[in-house]
Design an enzyme around this catalytic site. Structure first.
Site, PDB file in Angstrom:
ATOM      1  N   SER A 147      -7.732  -0.890   0.812  1.00  0.00           N
ATOM      2  CA  SER A 147      -8.698  -1.183   1.864  1.00  0.00           C
ATOM      3  C   SER A 147      -9.408   0.052   2.413  1.00  0.00           C
ATOM      4  O   SER A 147     -10.127   0.726   1.710  1.00  0.00           O
ATOM      5  CB  SER A 147      -7.977  -1.935   2.977  1.00  0.00           C
ATOM      6  N   HIS A 148      -9.162   0.353   3.668  1.00  0.00           N
ATOM      7  CA  HIS A 148      -9.845   1.446   4.366  1.00  0.00           C
ATOM      8  C   HIS A 148      -9.106   2.769   4.201  1.00  0.00           C
ATOM      9  O   HIS A 148      -9.556   3.786   4.735  1.00  0.00           O
ATOM     10  CB  HIS A 148      -9.931   1.107   5.850  1.00  0.00           C
ATOM     11  N   ARG A 184       0.856  -1.191   0.000  1.00  0.00           N
ATOM     12  CA  ARG A 184       0.000   0.000   0.000  1.00  0.00           C
ATOM     13  C   ARG A 184       0.886   1.234   0.000  1.00  0.00           C
ATOM     14  O   ARG A 184       1.731   1.396   0.869  1.00  0.00           O
ATOM     15  CB  ARG A 184      -0.921   0.003   1.218  1.00  0.00           C
ATOM     16  N   SER A 242      -9.921  -5.192  14.242  1.00  0.00           N
ATOM     17  CA  SER A 242      -9.885  -4.180  13.191  1.00  0.00           C
ATOM     18  C   SER A 242     -11.125  -4.261  12.287  1.00  0.00           C
ATOM     19  O   SER A 242     -11.040  -4.044  11.093  1.00  0.00           O
ATOM     20  CB  SER A 242      -8.610  -4.319  12.367  1.00  0.00           C
ATOM     21  N   ASP A 249     -12.971  -1.796   0.321  1.00  0.00           N
ATOM     22  CA  ASP A 249     -12.972  -3.049  -0.449  1.00  0.00           C
ATOM     23  C   ASP A 249     -13.950  -4.084   0.089  1.00  0.00           C
ATOM     24  O   ASP A 249     -13.994  -5.215  -0.399  1.00  0.00           O
ATOM     25  CB  ASP A 249     -11.565  -3.639  -0.552  1.00  0.00           C
ATOM     26  N   GLU A 296     -11.249 -10.136  13.885  1.00  0.00           N
ATOM     27  CA  GLU A 296     -10.196  -9.276  14.382  1.00  0.00           C
ATOM     28  C   GLU A 296     -10.810  -7.990  14.908  1.00  0.00           C
ATOM     29  O   GLU A 296     -11.856  -7.547  14.427  1.00  0.00           O
ATOM     30  CB  GLU A 296      -9.219  -8.935  13.263  1.00  0.00           C
ATOM     31  N   ASP A 307     -14.284  -5.739   3.000  1.00  0.00           N
ATOM     32  CA  ASP A 307     -14.020  -6.853   3.922  1.00  0.00           C
ATOM     33  C   ASP A 307     -14.246  -6.483   5.383  1.00  0.00           C
ATOM     34  O   ASP A 307     -14.463  -7.349   6.214  1.00  0.00           O
ATOM     35  CB  ASP A 307     -12.625  -7.476   3.694  1.00  0.00           C
ATOM     36  N   ARG A 308     -14.207  -5.190   5.705  1.00  0.00           N
ATOM     37  CA  ARG A 308     -14.450  -4.787   7.097  1.00  0.00           C
ATOM     38  C   ARG A 308     -15.918  -4.416   7.311  1.00  0.00           C
ATOM     39  O   ARG A 308     -16.585  -4.004   6.367  1.00  0.00           O
ATOM     40  CB  ARG A 308     -13.618  -3.564   7.449  1.00  0.00           C
ATOM     41  N   LYS A 310     -11.940 -11.798   5.263  1.00  0.00           N
ATOM     42  CA  LYS A 310     -13.046 -11.328   6.090  1.00  0.00           C
ATOM     43  C   LYS A 310     -14.106 -10.755   5.156  1.00  0.00           C
ATOM     44  O   LYS A 310     -13.798 -10.405   4.021  1.00  0.00           O
ATOM     45  CB  LYS A 310     -12.573 -10.318   7.115  1.00  0.00           C
ATOM     46  N   THR A 352      -1.851 -10.504  13.933  1.00  0.00           N
ATOM     47  CA  THR A 352      -2.710  -9.628  13.130  1.00  0.00           C
ATOM     48  C   THR A 352      -2.523  -9.936  11.646  1.00  0.00           C
ATOM     49  O   THR A 352      -1.395  -9.982  11.152  1.00  0.00           O
ATOM     50  CB  THR A 352      -2.347  -8.162  13.409  1.00  0.00           C
ATOM     51  N   ASP A 361     -15.770  -0.997   4.661  1.00  0.00           N
ATOM     52  CA  ASP A 361     -14.626  -0.211   4.186  1.00  0.00           C
ATOM     53  C   ASP A 361     -14.593  -0.209   2.656  1.00  0.00           C
ATOM     54  O   ASP A 361     -15.492  -0.752   2.000  1.00  0.00           O
ATOM     55  CB  ASP A 361     -13.310  -0.737   4.777  1.00  0.00           C
TER      56      ASP A 361
HETATM   57  C1  G16 Z   1      -5.680  -5.724   7.077  1.00  0.00           C
HETATM   58  C2  G16 Z   1      -5.595  -7.182   7.381  1.00  0.00           C
HETATM   59  C3  G16 Z   1      -6.202  -7.462   8.733  1.00  0.00           C
HETATM   60  C4  G16 Z   1      -5.571  -6.589   9.785  1.00  0.00           C
HETATM   61  C5  G16 Z   1      -5.690  -5.139   9.394  1.00  0.00           C
HETATM   62  C6  G16 Z   1      -5.001  -4.175  10.330  1.00  0.00           C
HETATM   63  O1  G16 Z   1      -7.008  -5.364   6.906  1.00  0.00           O
HETATM   64  O2  G16 Z   1      -6.265  -7.941   6.413  1.00  0.00           O
HETATM   65  O3  G16 Z   1      -6.028  -8.802   9.000  1.00  0.00           O
HETATM   66  O4  G16 Z   1      -6.169  -6.797  11.027  1.00  0.00           O
HETATM   67  O5  G16 Z   1      -5.130  -4.958   8.126  1.00  0.00           O
HETATM   68  O6  G16 Z   1      -3.656  -4.290  10.198  1.00  0.00           O
HETATM   69  P1  G16 Z   1      -2.677  -3.233  10.842  1.00  0.00           P
HETATM   70  O7  G16 Z   1      -3.049  -3.180  12.293  1.00  0.00           O
HETATM   71  O8  G16 Z   1      -1.333  -3.831  10.592  1.00  0.00           O
HETATM   72  O9  G16 Z   1      -2.900  -1.901  10.184  1.00  0.00           O
HETATM   73  P2  G16 Z   1      -7.477  -4.548   5.633  1.00  0.00           P
HETATM   74  O10 G16 Z   1      -8.954  -4.397   5.802  1.00  0.00           O
HETATM   75  O11 G16 Z   1      -6.714  -3.239   5.733  1.00  0.00           O
HETATM   76  O12 G16 Z   1      -7.054  -5.365   4.468  1.00  0.00           O
END
Ligand code: G16
Length: 560
Positions: free
Chosen positions: A116-117, A24, A378, A290, A376, A292-293, A389, A357, A288
């Site tokens: 993602s977010h 990212r 998150s 994409d 999670e 998944d959240r 997710k 994580t 979010d």
């Molecule tokens: C990603 C991962 C998750 C993780 C989250 C937060 O989510 O797929 O498993 O919990 O990042 O990670 P960090 O605390 O390292 O920022 P996503 O939704 O951003 O793909």
């Protein structure tokens, strides 16, 4: 007409190391000459000989640069011997939809275009990650291979003359130097909606949502935050479940998310929280970028922590047809996630796993048949129906629980706590800090908490005293393939089960984000206000970590 493969010389870029979930960076970084090309070439090469003749899925959350990147990926895949691509229309596929498509089509994997977010638009973030044939994010060994390749790359291959219009659903056949290459542009939502229909009882849910079963339509506000879920939400909630148009908002995926920060939490989904707080709703939910959240709130914006959400769904899993059919195996959560689900697992006699994580750590356990539900802190919740997710799945699970119990979200939670006790939980994020002092802070804290005399020490604040039971930098050995992940976050566990966890985020695109997680368990006192209940432990965490001194921050940027 046969199209020619061309080889282009390139040189490595520094820093193409995938984080918690893919690479990212700012759009401006990805659009530098050869930057995206290099990374995609390395993803493909990391697959070794399996790549030739394979099928891959390509799609993303519709953010700025998604469509251009998808077209570029098509040309690079054509140049590397891939036989077939399934590409979401306009390059759009939610992350859960990619995972589902990989599994349904027995593809070698998928390239997911998302940050993602993180916010989108020309000044903001883009991201690329690879998901393997089980549909899940590539494990560490695979992403390390991608990174190694990125440090030595000298050339990439592509078919520059390949013309494709990914705005139209349909199949295009090409001849690449005598070999067939197929690009199938697919409807972005059809396969996913079918999949959800197999998992949940859409008939029952329709009657519940539309009010046919009890004369009272479910009052909901589903907020897609201008991310990819818009199209999925409209098809599922409006067309299949009979919700009213007013039940869904921000359902047009926009390249910059309309300026929204599509991170479903109390800070960034403020519009949802304020609207549900003021209005007459039974459930509010947001996703979010994409998809998944998810975040779930009840009437008057009653907040369900992701840790509690996981525990409640675990408790009621057998209300969902998929689990009635496939059985209930073990549960899992990431280490910083509050341990509410552990108590449900214990009561039901199920295995419970604690992983680092990152959703990628759940995949092996699911593949081995030992895990069916995980989550999670998150804002991630999901099951073994895919290997990501799944935000919409989580909302459908919650509506199923509401339908099954006939209770409000707040009452479901209160009943849960009365049986299991309550894990009060909060996360403080300190975003975009300078990296060096943060690294220094983590190193100092690790040294202090792993010193022999730390265990047994007591810390007090506001009349509460916590005694250290154990403290470490979390490491995890995968029970299936025995791979080891070290340095996954500093954790202090107290003798009443309460915990302080601190780690640096692996999903930011610049600087460092410090995450501080506080988990405090109460068996009896379950109806307190979380911020009040957690205050003593937060103060202790700030004292032990010396966070204000190292970061210069006196307050977090986000509290969830
Ligand atoms: C990603 C991962 C998750 C993780 C989250 C937060 O989510 O797929 O498993 O919990 O990042 O990670 P960090 O605390 O390292 O920022 P996503 O939704 O951003 O793909």
């Amino acid at each position: 007409m046969s199209l020619n493969v061309e080889t282009k010389q390139t040189t490595p870029y520094e820093g193409q190391k995938p984080g918690t979930s893919g690479l990212r960076k700012k759009v401006k970084v990805f659009t530098q000459p050869n930057y995206t090309e290099n990374f995609v070439q390395c993803i493909l090469e990391a697959n070794g000989t399996a790549l030739v003749g394979s099928t891959l899925v390509v799609g993303g959350d519709g953010r700025y640069y998604c469509k251009e990147a998808a077209e570029l990926i098509i040309r690079i895949c054509a140049g590397n011997g891939v036989a077939k691509l399934l590409v979401g229309q306009n390059g759009i596929l939610s992350t859960p939809a990619v995972s589902s498509l990989i599994r349904h089509n027995k593809a070698l994997g998928g390239i997911v275009l998302t940050a993602s977010h993180n916010p989108g638009g020309p000044e903001n973030d883009f991201g690329i990650k690879f998901n393997c044939e089980n549909g899940g994010p590539a494990p560490d060994a695979f992403t390390n291979k991608i990174y190694q390749l990125s440090t030595t790359i000298k050339a990439y291959t592509l078919v520059p003359s390949l013309q494709i219009d990914i705005s139209k659903v349909g199949v295009s056949n090409y001849d690449i130097g005598g070999k067939p290459f197929v690009v199938e542009v697919i409807d972005s939502v059809a396969n996913y909606v079918r999949h959800m229909e197999e998992i949940f009882d859409f008939g029952k849910l329709h009657d519940f949502v539309s009010g046919k079963s009890n004369g009272k339509p479910l009052k909901m506000r589903i907020d897609s935050m201008n991310g990819v879920t818009g199209a999925y939400v409209r098809e599922i909630f409006l067309n299949r479940l009979g919700a009213t148009e007013a039940s869904v908002v921000h359902t047009t995926p926009l390249p910059d998310f309309g300026g929204l920060h599509p991170d479903p939490n109390l800070t960034y989904a403020k519009d949802l929280v304020e609207t549900v707080a003021k209005g007459d709703y039974d459930i509010g939910a947001a996703f979010d970028g994409d998809g998944d959240r998810n975040m779930i709130i009840g009437s008057k914006a009653f907040f369900v922590t992701p840790s509690d959400s996981l525990a409640v769904i675990a408790h009621y899993l057998d209300a969902i047809p998929y689990f009635q059919k496939n059985g209930v195996q073990g549960f899992a959560r990431s280490m910083p996630t509050a341990s509410a689900v552990d108590l449900v697992g214990k009561k039901l006699g199920k295995e419970v796993f604690e992983v680092p994580t990152g959703w990628k750590y759940f995949g092996n356990l699911m593949d081995a048949g030992r895990l069916c539900l995980c989550g999670e802190e998150s804002f991630g919740t999901g099951s073994n129906h895919i290997r990501e997710k799944d935000g919409i799945w989580a909302v459908l699970a919650w509506i199923s629980v509401m339908q099954h119990t006939g209770k409000s979200i707040e009452d479901i939670l209160k009943q849960h706590w009365s049986v299991y006790g309550r894990n009060y939980f909060t996360r403080y994020d300190y975003e975009e800090c300078d990296l060096e002092p943060c690294n220094e802070m983590m190193a100092t804290m690790e040294k202090n908490i792993t010193a022999a005399e730390f265990v047994g020490k007591s810390f007090s604040s506001e009349g509460k005293t916590y005694k250290v039971k154990e403290a470490d930098n979390f490491s995890y050995t995968d029970p299936v393939d025995k791979s080891l992940a070290t340095k996954q976050g500093l954790r202090i566990v107290f003798d009443d089960g309460s915990r302080i966890v601190m780690r640096l985020s692996g999903t930011g695109s610049s600087g460092a984000t410090v995450r501080l997680y506080i988990d405090s368990y109460e068996k009896q006192n379950v109806l307190g206000q979380a911020s009040v209940m957690l205050k003593p432990l937060i103060d202790i965490a700030l004292e032990i970590s010396q966070l204000p001194k190292f970061t210069g921050r006196n307050a977090p940027t986000v509290i969830t």
